[in-house]
Design an enzyme around this catalytic site. Structure first.
Site, PDB file in Angstrom:
ATOM      1  N   ASP A   1     -14.942  32.436 -16.409  1.00  0.00           N
ATOM      2  CA  ASP A   1     -16.168  32.983 -15.476  1.00  0.00           C
ATOM      3  C   ASP A   1     -15.320  33.597 -14.178  1.00  0.00           C
ATOM      4  OD1 ASP A   1     -18.062  33.286 -13.425  1.00  0.00           O
ATOM      5  OD2 ASP A   1     -19.120  31.259 -14.127  1.00  0.00           O
TER       6      ASP A   1
ATOM      7  N   SER B   1     -25.605  29.342 -11.484  1.00  0.00           N
ATOM      8  CA  SER B   1     -25.195  30.406 -10.699  1.00  0.00           C
ATOM      9  C   SER B   1     -25.947  30.239  -9.256  1.00  0.00           C
ATOM     10  CB  SER B   1     -25.603  31.772 -11.239  1.00  0.00           C
ATOM     11  OG  SER B   1     -24.846  32.795 -10.410  1.00  0.00           O
TER      12      SER B   1
ATOM     13  N   HIS C   1     -19.816  33.767 -17.198  1.00  0.00           N
ATOM     14  CA  HIS C   1     -20.907  33.555 -16.314  1.00  0.00           C
ATOM     15  C   HIS C   1     -22.178  33.628 -16.958  1.00  0.00           C
ATOM     16  CE1 HIS C   1     -22.106  32.452 -12.165  1.00  0.00           C
ATOM     17  NE2 HIS C   1     -22.983  33.469 -12.164  1.00  0.00           N
TER      18      HIS C   1
END
Length: 284
Positions: free
Chosen positions: A232, A75, A260
């Site tokens: 995601d 991320s 995610h």
């Protein structure tokens, strides 16, 4: 973001024994055990920028006497790993990224507004915390939350942090009903995270828009593996796909049932497999 120091390959014919890997984890400025904490409204974040963090990482490498290392980031960590690698390519032996982001304006807008048609009820709640007539209601919602998260009233700050995380949770829970991170139950953690996120988003992460993709040629010479969940929604696949096209030495792996979160079994297994592939690699 984390870094792994390469192992030395055993000599041919040597007794096979487990080879240790040195894994280096660190808390970025004003979060985790790094003090002062961003949860404290008196903490000045003006010296907490992408480029301060890149300099911190390079100082850490030099302090530990490491010549080159494997970078891992998920991320935001993928954005930071790319920023570091493009600044210090000679210090990067390989890179593994998951939940790939580059913190472009389009990515920020998608997370904070673009997902709205997919989650109309959650979007309604996300916007309703902003007072009627506020500029943020119809324009800059990131700036509005940034203001609320720095409000003198503690309840206002904590409510804004909860609301921010409830909005992010919408896409996470769609893919995995049990996927809400455990740390999000801690009000201080949520406030720290939300305050830093809005600080970075309000400033475009101190990157020229699209900078990390434009400068991907600087990664030539460093192999990479990009791991992206097909589900995601928070960080859509397109960013990882564009990065793979701009970085020929990278390999994109799409996980059909992951979103995610590194806690997803498929994603966590893929990360271990990817980093294992670089267990032995030459230092630069």
């Amino acid at each position: 973001m984390a870094a792994l120091v390469p192992a030395v390959r055993p000599r041919r014919g040597a007794i096979s024994i487990p080879t240790p890997i040195r894994i280096i984890l660190f808390d970025q400025r004003n979060c985790g055990r790094s003090l002062p904490s961003a949860a404290d409204p008196e903490t000045d974040l003006s010296l907490n920028t992408t480029w301060h963090l890149v300099a911190d990482i390079e100082r850490l490498r030099a302090h530990l006497g490491i010549d080159s290392w494997l970078l891992f980031g998920n991320s935001w960590g993928s954005t930071l790993a790319l920023a570091y690698a493009e600044t210090h390519p000679e210090r990067v032996a390989a890179i593994v990224l998951s939940g790939v982001t580059t913190t472009r304006r389009s990515e920020i807008d998608w997370l904070c507004r673009g997902m709205a048609p997919l989650f109309p009820e959650e979007w309604h709640r996300f916007r309703q915390v902003i007072p009627a007539g506020s500029q943020g209601r119809d324009e800059d919602i990131v700036a509005a939350y940034h203001r609320l998260l720095n409000d003198p009233d503690p309840e206002t700050r904590f409510k804004a942090a909860r609301d921010w995380h409830d909005w992010e949770a919408a896409s996470i829970l769609l893919a995995d009903p049990q996927g809400r991170p455990r740390r999000w139950a801690d009000p201080a953690y949520m406030l720290t995270r939300a305050r830093i996120i809005t600080h970075y988003f309000s400033n475009g992460a101190w990157l020229e828009d699209g900078q990390l993709l434009k400068n991907a040629a600087r990664l030539i010479g460093s192999p990479g593996i990009l791991l992206q969940g097909r589900l995601d929604i928070e960080a859509p696949l397109v960013t990882a796909w564009e990065l793979a096209r701009a970085w020929p030495q990278s390999e994109l792996s799409i996980l059909a049932h992951a979103a995610h979160s590194t806690a997803n079994p498929d994603m966590s297994a893929a990360i271990v497999t990817a980093t294992d592939r670089f267990r032995y690699f030459p230092q630069k």
